[in-house]
Write a protein that holds these residues in place. Structure first.
Motif, short mmCIF file in Angstrom:
data_model
loop_
_atom_site.label_atom_id
_atom_site.label_comp_id
_atom_site.label_asym_id
_atom_site.label_seq_id
_atom_site.Cartn_x
_atom_site.Cartn_y
_atom_site.Cartn_z
N PRO A 271 52.18 12.01 53.75
CA PRO A 271 51.55 10.74 53.39
C PRO A 271 52.52 9.83 52.66
CG PRO A 271 50.84 12.49 51.89
CD PRO A 271 51.64 13.15 52.97
N ALA A 272 52.28 8.53 52.80
CA ALA A 272 53.08 7.53 52.09
C ALA A 272 52.15 6.74 51.18
CB ALA A 272 53.78 6.60 53.06
N PHE A 273 52.69 6.33 50.03
CA PHE A 273 51.91 5.60 49.04
C PHE A 273 52.74 4.44 48.48
CE2 PHE A 273 50.50 10.04 48.94
CZ PHE A 273 49.13 9.89 49.13
N ALA A 274 52.06 3.48 47.88
CA ALA A 274 52.76 2.39 47.22
C ALA A 274 53.74 2.96 46.20
CB ALA A 274 51.76 1.48 46.53
N GLY A 275 54.92 2.37 46.17
CA GLY A 275 55.99 2.86 45.29
C GLY A 275 57.02 3.68 46.02
N ASP B 117 51.12 -1.85 47.44
CA ASP B 117 49.71 -1.87 47.85
C ASP B 117 49.31 -3.20 48.49
OD1 ASP B 117 48.52 0.62 47.57
OD2 ASP B 117 48.17 0.38 45.42
N PRO B 118 49.65 -4.36 47.90
CA PRO B 118 49.22 -5.61 48.52
C PRO B 118 49.70 -5.77 49.96
CG PRO B 118 49.95 -6.02 46.28
CD PRO B 118 50.31 -4.60 46.59
N GLU B 119 50.95 -5.41 50.22
CA GLU B 119 51.49 -5.60 51.57
C GLU B 119 50.86 -4.65 52.58
OE1 GLU B 119 55.93 -7.46 51.07
OE2 GLU B 119 55.70 -5.31 50.72
N HIS B 120 50.76 -3.37 52.25
CA HIS B 120 50.22 -2.45 53.25
C HIS B 120 48.73 -2.71 53.47
CE1 HIS B 120 47.72 0.78 51.47
NE2 HIS B 120 48.48 0.72 50.40
N MET B 121 48.02 -3.13 52.43
CA MET B 121 46.61 -3.43 52.61
C MET B 121 46.42 -4.71 53.44
SD MET B 121 45.29 -2.42 48.79
CE MET B 121 43.60 -2.96 49.03
N MET B 122 47.26 -5.72 53.20
CA MET B 122 47.17 -6.94 53.99
C MET B 122 47.49 -6.66 55.47
SD MET B 122 49.09 -10.62 53.48
CE MET B 122 50.74 -9.92 53.53
N ALA B 123 48.53 -5.87 55.71
CA ALA B 123 48.88 -5.53 57.08
C ALA B 123 47.76 -4.79 57.78
CB ALA B 123 50.16 -4.69 57.10
N LYS C 207 38.73 3.97 55.33
CA LYS C 207 38.47 3.91 53.89
C LYS C 207 39.68 4.28 53.05
CE LYS C 207 33.78 5.50 54.93
NZ LYS C 207 32.83 6.63 54.79
N VAL C 208 40.45 5.26 53.51
CA VAL C 208 41.54 5.79 52.70
C VAL C 208 42.63 4.77 52.41
CG1 VAL C 208 41.20 8.20 53.35
CG2 VAL C 208 42.63 6.72 54.78
N HIS C 209 42.67 3.67 53.19
CA HIS C 209 43.71 2.67 52.97
C HIS C 209 43.34 1.64 51.91
CE1 HIS C 209 45.38 4.57 56.39
NE2 HIS C 209 44.65 3.95 57.29
N PHE C 210 42.05 1.56 51.56
CA PHE C 210 41.59 0.49 50.68
C PHE C 210 40.82 0.98 49.45
CE2 PHE C 210 41.55 -1.00 55.12
CZ PHE C 210 42.48 -2.03 55.03
N ASN C 211 40.14 2.08 49.59
CA ASN C 211 39.15 2.51 48.60
C ASN C 211 39.70 3.68 47.80
OD1 ASN C 211 36.94 3.42 47.19
ND2 ASN C 211 35.52 3.32 48.92
N THR C 212 39.92 3.49 46.52
CA THR C 212 40.48 4.56 45.70
C THR C 212 39.48 5.70 45.48
OG1 THR C 212 39.85 3.38 43.67
CG2 THR C 212 42.09 3.06 44.49
N ARG D 87 44.33 7.60 45.14
CA ARG D 87 45.42 6.76 45.64
C ARG D 87 45.07 6.21 47.02
NH1 ARG D 87 50.82 10.23 45.17
NH2 ARG D 87 51.83 8.19 45.00
N ARG D 88 45.57 5.01 47.31
CA ARG D 88 45.38 4.42 48.63
C ARG D 88 46.47 4.95 49.56
NH1 ARG D 88 45.15 0.06 45.04
NH2 ARG D 88 43.08 -0.84 44.75
N LEU D 89 46.05 5.56 50.64
CA LEU D 89 46.99 6.08 51.63
C LEU D 89 47.51 4.93 52.49
CD1 LEU D 89 48.15 8.67 53.06
CD2 LEU D 89 46.16 8.54 54.57
#
Length: 359
Positions: free
Chosen positions: A286-290, A222-228, A237-242, A249-251
């Motif tokens: 879709p891809a998710f953290a993990g 999550d930290p890396e994809h959100m920073m990018a 919204k879907v990338h940051f807001n649960t 989940r954050r997409l």
């Protein structure tokens, strides 16, 4: 007495919903963005990219490109990010790309701005969402086109009872004709340094139909994809807001998966130095953290260019959740038990693009 109740809300922007779009509508997107060496450094910190032209000013100059351009996907992500507040802030998902051409390299100091034209609309059968097709163009500070592309995105309706627009689905080319590829001015691979590039393989070493397992994998966080995604000023919204998705989940931004797969493709395609065009692309799942992303490529075509020592290689880049040693793109159609209509389990991305390589 003056009340501000209701007025404050009118100063904010909730983004466009499906019924806000009209065919032929042109949108000038806000916030021009200046590219810096910091973008190059952060890109390299987030993605394991080692392509020599974007990594080495000396190598780039020896190939006729000075100053050294940044990765093409930096320009793509920045230009794409400009469109999000107006096109896909209320999106369910970005569905695909076509007719993307990179017209000129982007170097630190260039300022990009983007505009989009709505070229297609189709309400979905559920009546709650619709697909918007746009053609977007990014220009630099001199007004020169840097890249343009088409994409289609599924967007929520504000009001499910709002009437559906006339259905218009644009006819998009399946592939950018090799004759229409734009080779950067001055690009010359006649003195190409394969040792510095990392691999000896040239255009003639690749065979149509050949598949390349890029072997390596990277687990998304999550930290890396959100920073990018913030780096590109993508505000979806879907990338940051649960709260934005029912599953909480954050997409992961689809472009993050594209860049990760492109970086992984270095192992086997180190000499695919520059992306010239994206013919088609689909975010299959879709891809998710993990999720751990692996990649493989298939050679689809080869072509000559007028530039000295420069050829074009058409590639299908496939990103998967987990490694697929069989490199299978499609499985059996579950509705019939035969055929190859469905994507294979675990496929995240199917990207068809042209890359410039030494001959």
């Amino acid at each position: 007495m003056v009340t501000t109740e209701g007025n404050a809300a009118s100063k904010t922007d909730a983004g466009n919903f499906f019924e806000d779009f009209t065919l032929g509508q042109v949108i000038e997107h806000a916030t021009p963005r200046t590219i810096t060496e910091g973008d190059r450094a952060l890109y390299g910190a987030i993605y394991p990219s080692r392509f020599a032209i974007a990594s080495s000013a000396e190598f780039a100059a020896a190939c006729g490109l000075a100053p050294a351009p940044v990765e093409e996907l930096i320009a793509f992500h920045v230009a794409f990010g400009k469109t999000v507040p107006d096109i896909s802030l209320n999106a369910v998902a970005n569905l695909g790309y076509a007719e993307c051409r990179f017209h000129r390299p982007v170097v630190p100091g260039d300022t990009l701005r983007t505009s989009s034209e709505v070229i297609g609309l189709k309400q979905n059968s559920n009546g709650r969402t619709g697909v918007v097709h746009v053609r977007s163009t990014a220009t630099n500070q001199r007004g020169e086109t840097v890249l343009d592309w088409c994409r289609w995105v599924m967007v929520h309706k504000r009001d499910a009872d709002a009437p559906a627009p006339e259905t218009v689905v644009p006819d998009l080319a399946a592939v950018v004709d090799p004759a229409d590829l734009v080779v950067p001015a001055g690009l010359d691979f006649t003195a190409y340094d394969v040792v510095a590039a990392g691999e000896p393989h040239r255009l003639g070493d690749y065979v149509v139909g050949e598949k390349i397992d890029h072997v390596d994998g990277v687990t998304l966080t999550d930290p890396e994809h959100m920073m990018a995604t913030r780096l590109w000023q993508n505000t979806a919204k879907v990338h940051f807001n649960t709260d934005a998705r029912p599953d909480g989940r954050r997409l992961v931004y689809g472009g993050h998966v594209i860049s990760m797969a492109r970086a992984l493709s270095f192992n086997g395609l180190a000499n695919a130095q520059l992306i010239a065009a994206i013919n088609a692309g689909s975010h299959v799942a879709p891809a998710f953290a993990g999720d751990t992303v692996h990649a493989w490529s298939e050679v689809l075509d080869t072509a000559e260019t007028p530039a000295p020592g420069v050829g074009a290689l058409r590639l299908r880049l496939v990103a998967t959740r987990g490694r697929d040693a069989s490199m299978t793109l499609r499985g059996e159609d579950p509705s019939t038990g035969s055929g190859q209509a469905a994507y294979a389990e675990g496929v995240l991305l199917d990207l068809d693009y042209w890359a410039l390589v030494p001959v």
